[in-house]
Design a protein around this motif. Structure first.
Motif, PDB file in Angstrom:
ATOM      1  N   GLU A  98       0.885  -1.157   0.000  1.00 23.63           N
ATOM      2  CA  GLU A  98       0.000   0.000   0.000  1.00 23.63           C
ATOM      3  C   GLU A  98       0.923   1.207   0.000  1.00 23.63           C
ATOM      4  O   GLU A  98       1.892   1.263   0.764  1.00 23.63           O
ATOM      5  N   GLU A  99       0.629   2.157  -0.865  1.00 23.56           N
ATOM      6  CA  GLU A  99       1.467   3.345  -0.950  1.00 23.56           C
ATOM      7  C   GLU A  99       1.039   4.348   0.114  1.00 23.56           C
ATOM      8  O   GLU A  99      -0.128   4.739   0.181  1.00 23.56           O
ATOM      9  N   ASP A 100       1.979   4.735   0.964  1.00 23.56           N
ATOM     10  CA  ASP A 100       1.761   5.784   1.955  1.00 23.56           C
ATOM     11  C   ASP A 100       2.208   7.082   1.298  1.00 23.56           C
ATOM     12  O   ASP A 100       3.387   7.423   1.302  1.00 23.56           O
ATOM     13  N   VAL A 101       1.265   7.775   0.690  1.00 23.91           N
ATOM     14  CA  VAL A 101       1.565   8.965  -0.101  1.00 23.91           C
ATOM     15  C   VAL A 101       2.127  10.077   0.782  1.00 23.91           C
ATOM     16  O   VAL A 101       3.082  10.760   0.398  1.00 23.91           O
ATOM     17  N   ALA A 102       1.592  10.244   1.980  1.00 26.17           N
ATOM     18  CA  ALA A 102       2.030  11.325   2.864  1.00 26.17           C
ATOM     19  C   ALA A 102       3.498  11.187   3.250  1.00 26.17           C
ATOM     20  O   ALA A 102       4.211  12.186   3.362  1.00 26.17           O
ATOM     21  N   ASN A 103       3.950   9.960   3.443  1.00 26.42           N
ATOM     22  CA  ASN A 103       5.341   9.733   3.854  1.00 26.42           C
ATOM     23  C   ASN A 103       6.211   9.207   2.722  1.00 26.42           C
ATOM     24  O   ASN A 103       7.364   8.841   2.956  1.00 26.42           O
ATOM     25  N   ASP A 104       5.655   9.134   1.525  1.00 26.80           N
ATOM     26  CA  ASP A 104       6.372   8.692   0.335  1.00 26.80           C
ATOM     27  C   ASP A 104       7.100   7.360   0.553  1.00 26.80           C
ATOM     28  O   ASP A 104       8.314   7.254   0.352  1.00 26.80           O
ATOM     29  N   LYS A 105       6.323   6.353   1.002  1.00 21.26           N
ATOM     30  CA  LYS A 105       6.912   5.032   1.177  1.00 21.26           C
ATOM     31  C   LYS A 105       5.880   3.952   0.885  1.00 21.26           C
ATOM     32  O   LYS A 105       4.678   4.204   0.853  1.00 21.26           O
ATOM     33  N   LEU A 106       6.386   2.756   0.644  1.00 19.46           N
ATOM     34  CA  LEU A 106       5.536   1.599   0.391  1.00 19.46           C
ATOM     35  C   LEU A 106       5.513   0.723   1.637  1.00 19.46           C
ATOM     36  O   LEU A 106       6.566   0.455   2.232  1.00 19.46           O
ATOM     37  N   ILE A 107       4.327   0.258   1.986  1.00 18.02           N
ATOM     38  CA  ILE A 107       4.156  -0.612   3.151  1.00 18.02           C
ATOM     39  C   ILE A 107       3.707  -1.975   2.643  1.00 18.02           C
ATOM     40  O   ILE A 107       2.652  -2.086   2.000  1.00 18.02           O
ATOM     41  N   ALA A 108       4.511  -3.009   2.908  1.00 20.64           N
ATOM     42  CA  ALA A 108       4.161  -4.370   2.480  1.00 20.64           C
ATOM     43  C   ALA A 108       2.877  -4.800   3.177  1.00 20.64           C
ATOM     44  O   ALA A 108       2.717  -4.608   4.381  1.00 20.64           O
ATOM     45  N   ILE A 109       1.954  -5.377   2.380  1.00 18.48           N
ATOM     46  CA  ILE A 109       0.692  -5.858   2.948  1.00 18.48           C
ATOM     47  C   ILE A 109       0.430  -7.289   2.482  1.00 18.48           C
ATOM     48  O   ILE A 109       0.967  -7.747   1.478  1.00 18.48           O
ATOM     49  N   ALA A 110      -0.415  -7.975   3.228  1.00 17.69           N
ATOM     50  CA  ALA A 110      -0.746  -9.368   2.939  1.00 17.69           C
ATOM     51  C   ALA A 110      -1.684  -9.464   1.745  1.00 17.69           C
ATOM     52  O   ALA A 110      -2.429  -8.526   1.434  1.00 17.69           O
ATOM     53  N   PHE A 111      -1.634 -10.615   1.080  1.00 19.96           N
ATOM     54  CA  PHE A 111      -2.541 -10.936  -0.022  1.00 19.96           C
ATOM     55  C   PHE A 111      -2.542 -12.447  -0.188  1.00 19.96           C
ATOM     56  O   PHE A 111      -1.787 -13.151   0.483  1.00 19.96           O
ATOM     57  N   ASP A 112      -3.371 -12.952  -1.071  1.00 17.83           N
ATOM     58  CA  ASP A 112      -3.479 -14.393  -1.296  1.00 17.83           C
ATOM     59  C   ASP A 112      -2.277 -14.868  -2.119  1.00 17.83           C
ATOM     60  O   ASP A 112      -2.251 -14.721  -3.332  1.00 17.83           O
ATOM     61  N   LYS A 113      -1.295 -15.439  -1.453  1.00 20.35           N
ATOM     62  CA  LYS A 113      -0.048 -15.877  -2.104  1.00 20.35           C
ATOM     63  C   LYS A 113      -0.291 -17.043  -3.070  1.00 20.35           C
ATOM     64  O   LYS A 113       0.551 -17.321  -3.916  1.00 20.35           O
ATOM     65  N   LYS A 114      -1.438 -17.691  -2.968  1.00 21.75           N
ATOM     66  CA  LYS A 114      -1.764 -18.775  -3.900  1.00 21.75           C
ATOM     67  C   LYS A 114      -1.930 -18.255  -5.329  1.00 21.75           C
ATOM     68  O   LYS A 114      -1.930 -19.026  -6.274  1.00 21.75           O
ATOM     69  N   LEU A 115      -2.085 -16.956  -5.479  1.00 23.46           N
ATOM     70  CA  LEU A 115      -2.217 -16.359  -6.809  1.00 23.46           C
ATOM     71  C   LEU A 115      -0.869 -16.198  -7.517  1.00 23.46           C
ATOM     72  O   LEU A 115      -0.832 -16.015  -8.733  1.00 23.46           O
ATOM     73  N   LEU A 116       0.220 -16.274  -6.780  1.00 23.66           N
ATOM     74  CA  LEU A 116       1.535 -16.060  -7.388  1.00 23.66           C
ATOM     75  C   LEU A 116       1.877 -17.077  -8.479  1.00 23.66           C
ATOM     76  O   LEU A 116       2.377 -16.675  -9.534  1.00 23.66           O
ATOM     77  N   PRO A 117       1.633 -18.380  -8.284  1.00 24.54           N
ATOM     78  CA  PRO A 117       1.914 -19.322  -9.400  1.00 24.54           C
ATOM     79  C   PRO A 117       1.119 -18.988 -10.661  1.00 24.54           C
ATOM     80  O   PRO A 117       1.635 -19.128 -11.776  1.00 24.54           O
ATOM     81  N   ARG A 118      -0.111 -18.525 -10.492  1.00 23.63           N
ATOM     82  CA  ARG A 118      -0.914 -18.131 -11.659  1.00 23.63           C
ATOM     83  C   ARG A 118      -0.325 -16.890 -12.315  1.00 23.63           C
ATOM     84  O   ARG A 118      -0.279 -16.790 -13.547  1.00 23.63           O
TER      85      ARG A 118
END
Length: 136
Positions: free
Chosen positions: A111-131
């Motif tokens: 998720e982009e933190d626009v105010a602090n100009d940084k990216l914050i790693a967030i969770a997602f469905d990793k099962k989609l990566l092989p696809r």
């Protein structure tokens, strides 16, 4: 009756949203799913439609702003990553609620933190990566 009408409206919006994504390149379609499966995206969109309608809006959506293959992905610009925005839709404006970035090399959603100009790693469905990584 209200519940049935609300259900049909949500169903119609879902069908419209999925049809809008059909034309993108395969990897872009999976990148959309990666964003939509994140708990952060779900948190932001829970009850969002109802709040937008109460404020005079029509809907919300997610838009691919830039990607590694902008012509095939129907994005506006080139980027080594997939950049998305989550926005509300009103007759006269489309305010952006959040920005997401999927990095295909690091296989990570941010998720982009626009105010602090940084990216914050967030969770997602990793099962989609092989696809996503499948050559198609």
């Amino acid at each position: 009756m209200k519940n049935i009408l609300f259900f049909l409206l949500i169903l119609g919006f879902s069908v419209y949203q999925s049809k809008a994504q059909v034309k993108e390149h395969y990897k872009a379609q999976i990148a959309y799913k990666i964003v939509e499966t994140s708990p952060r995206y779900r948190q932001l969109t829970k009850g969002l439609y109802e709040r937008i309608v109460k404020n005079g809006g029509t809907s919300y959506g997610i838009m691919l702003e830039s990607s590694p293959n902008p012509k095939a992905d129907l994005s506006e610009a080139y980027s080594k990553n997939y950049h998305f925005n989550l926005h509300e839709s009103y007759a006269d404006r489309m305010p952006i609620i959040a920005r997401f970035v999927f990095d295909p090399k690091k296989q990570q959603l941010y998720e982009e933190d626009v105010a602090n100009d940084k990216l914050i790693a967030i969770a997602f469905d990793k099962k989609l990566l092989p696809r996503f990584n499948r050559n198609r």
